[in-house]
Design a protein around this motif. Structure first.
Motif, mmCIF file in Angstrom:
data_model
loop_
_atom_site.group_PDB
_atom_site.id
_atom_site.type_symbol
_atom_site.label_atom_id
_atom_site.label_comp_id
_atom_site.label_asym_id
_atom_site.label_seq_id
_atom_site.Cartn_x
_atom_site.Cartn_y
_atom_site.Cartn_z
ATOM 1 N N PRO A 27 -6.528 -4.020 3.435
ATOM 2 C CA PRO A 27 -6.676 -3.818 4.887
ATOM 3 C C PRO A 27 -6.688 -2.329 5.265
ATOM 4 N N GLY A 28 -7.626 -1.994 6.156
ATOM 5 C CA GLY A 28 -7.663 -0.649 6.730
ATOM 6 C C GLY A 28 -8.507 0.366 5.989
ATOM 7 N N LEU A 36 -24.255 10.938 1.784
ATOM 8 C CA LEU A 36 -23.610 9.621 1.737
ATOM 9 C C LEU A 36 -22.522 9.465 2.784
ATOM 10 N N GLY A 37 -22.281 10.494 3.574
ATOM 11 C CA GLY A 37 -21.211 10.405 4.581
ATOM 12 C C GLY A 37 -19.846 10.440 3.904
ATOM 13 N N GLY A 38 -18.859 9.941 4.601
ATOM 14 C CA GLY A 38 -17.507 9.887 4.028
ATOM 15 C C GLY A 38 -16.673 11.105 4.409
ATOM 16 N N PRO A 39 -15.558 11.330 3.747
ATOM 17 C CA PRO A 39 -15.136 10.649 2.527
ATOM 18 C C PRO A 39 -14.588 9.241 2.795
ATOM 19 N N TYR A 40 -14.553 8.437 1.724
ATOM 20 C CA TYR A 40 -14.160 7.028 1.782
ATOM 21 C C TYR A 40 -12.921 6.783 0.913
ATOM 22 N N ASP A 41 -12.193 5.718 1.264
ATOM 23 C CA ASP A 41 -11.065 5.290 0.421
ATOM 24 C C ASP A 41 -11.551 4.641 -0.870
ATOM 25 N N LEU A 101 -14.990 -7.216 4.304
ATOM 26 C CA LEU A 101 -14.541 -7.560 5.662
ATOM 27 C C LEU A 101 -13.404 -8.575 5.603
ATOM 28 N N ALA A 102 -13.517 -9.549 4.720
ATOM 29 C CA ALA A 102 -12.469 -10.572 4.604
ATOM 30 C C ALA A 102 -11.147 -9.950 4.179
ATOM 31 N N ARG A 103 -11.224 -8.846 3.450
ATOM 32 C CA ARG A 103 -9.993 -8.152 3.030
ATOM 33 C C ARG A 103 -9.489 -7.165 4.083
ATOM 34 N N GLY A 104 -10.187 -7.105 5.215
ATOM 35 C CA GLY A 104 -9.698 -6.271 6.324
ATOM 36 C C GLY A 104 -10.114 -4.823 6.262
#
Ligand code: SAM
Length: 196
Positions: free
Chosen positions: A41-42, A101-106, A60-63
């Motif tokens: 999540p998050g 690619l945008g970001g940064p991402y988790d 999405l199902a994992r939030g």
């Protein structure tokens, strides 16, 4: 766009109409891949070579707070966009080896797509730079290397490379990553690493 990328794009554009019908989802393996990829999540997720979006619903199902899918094939992406109109989901028509690619991402996830990138070290360097400190970069397949090799036997030259052994792939991750998952068995393949 260079001729090899044009061929890869054309190849997946051609496959796009039948892609979802031909997709098999190994659910338990996918759950392990997402766990090892840190999808919880998050988080913000970048899915590289997302295709028609086979994992978008799982994020999405994992939030997941946001999901970005990037793909070279307009026909694959058109289907992903139609299937996932949610406001926290966006798609980029781009070459992940060369384009922003945008970001940064988790979490940066490459699922069932890595052999289609002709410059693996360059790709991992670019994806590594798109990961937040503490975030995870994952390269995974929902099948064994042997099954994948058989699956790619009739793919035209230049569209698909051999998937490296997991240990060899791990050495290509950027220096500021620590490997957290190294699996290559009869049912799956995954190398994941955390950015320090
Ligand atoms: C084998 S498909 C997998 C799609 C999806 N991940 C799945 O599991 O169904 C590989 C995907 O990678 C995409 N791809 C290939 N080269 C790419 C590149 N340079 N940048 C972004 N996407 C690329 C292809 O267009 C294709 O949709």
């Amino acid at each position: 766009m260079d001729p090899q990328k044009q061929r890869i794009r054309a190849f997946f554009d051609r496959l796009a109409p039948e892609w979802d019908a031909g997709t098999v989802r190994p659910e338990a393996v996918i759950a392990r891949i997402l766990d090892n990829g840190g999808v919880r999540p998050g988080v913000s997720v970048l899915d590289v070579g997302c295709g028609t979006g086979v994992l978008i619903g799982d994020y999405l199902a994992r939030g997941a707070a946001s999901v970005t899918g990037v793909d070279l094939s307009p026909e694959m992406l058109r289907r992903a966009e139609a299937a996932y109109p949610q406001p926290q989901v966006r798609f980029l028509l781009a070459d992940a080896e060369t384009d922003p690619l945008g970001g940064p991402y988790d979490c940066v996830m490459v699922y069932n797509a890595f052999p289609h990138f002709p410059h693996p070290a360059l790709l991992l360097a670019r994806l590594g730079a798109a990961v937040k400190p503490g975030g995870i970069l994952s390269v995974a397949h929902g099948m064994s290397r042997a099954t994948l090799a058989a699956h790619h036997a009739n793919v035209p030259a230049g569209v698909s490379l051999e998937l490296p052994e997991a240990e060899a792939l791990a050495t290509l991750f950027p220096a500021d990553f620590t490997v957290t998952t190294l699996i290559s068995d009869e049912e799956m393949y995954q190398v994941a690493a955390r950015r320090t």
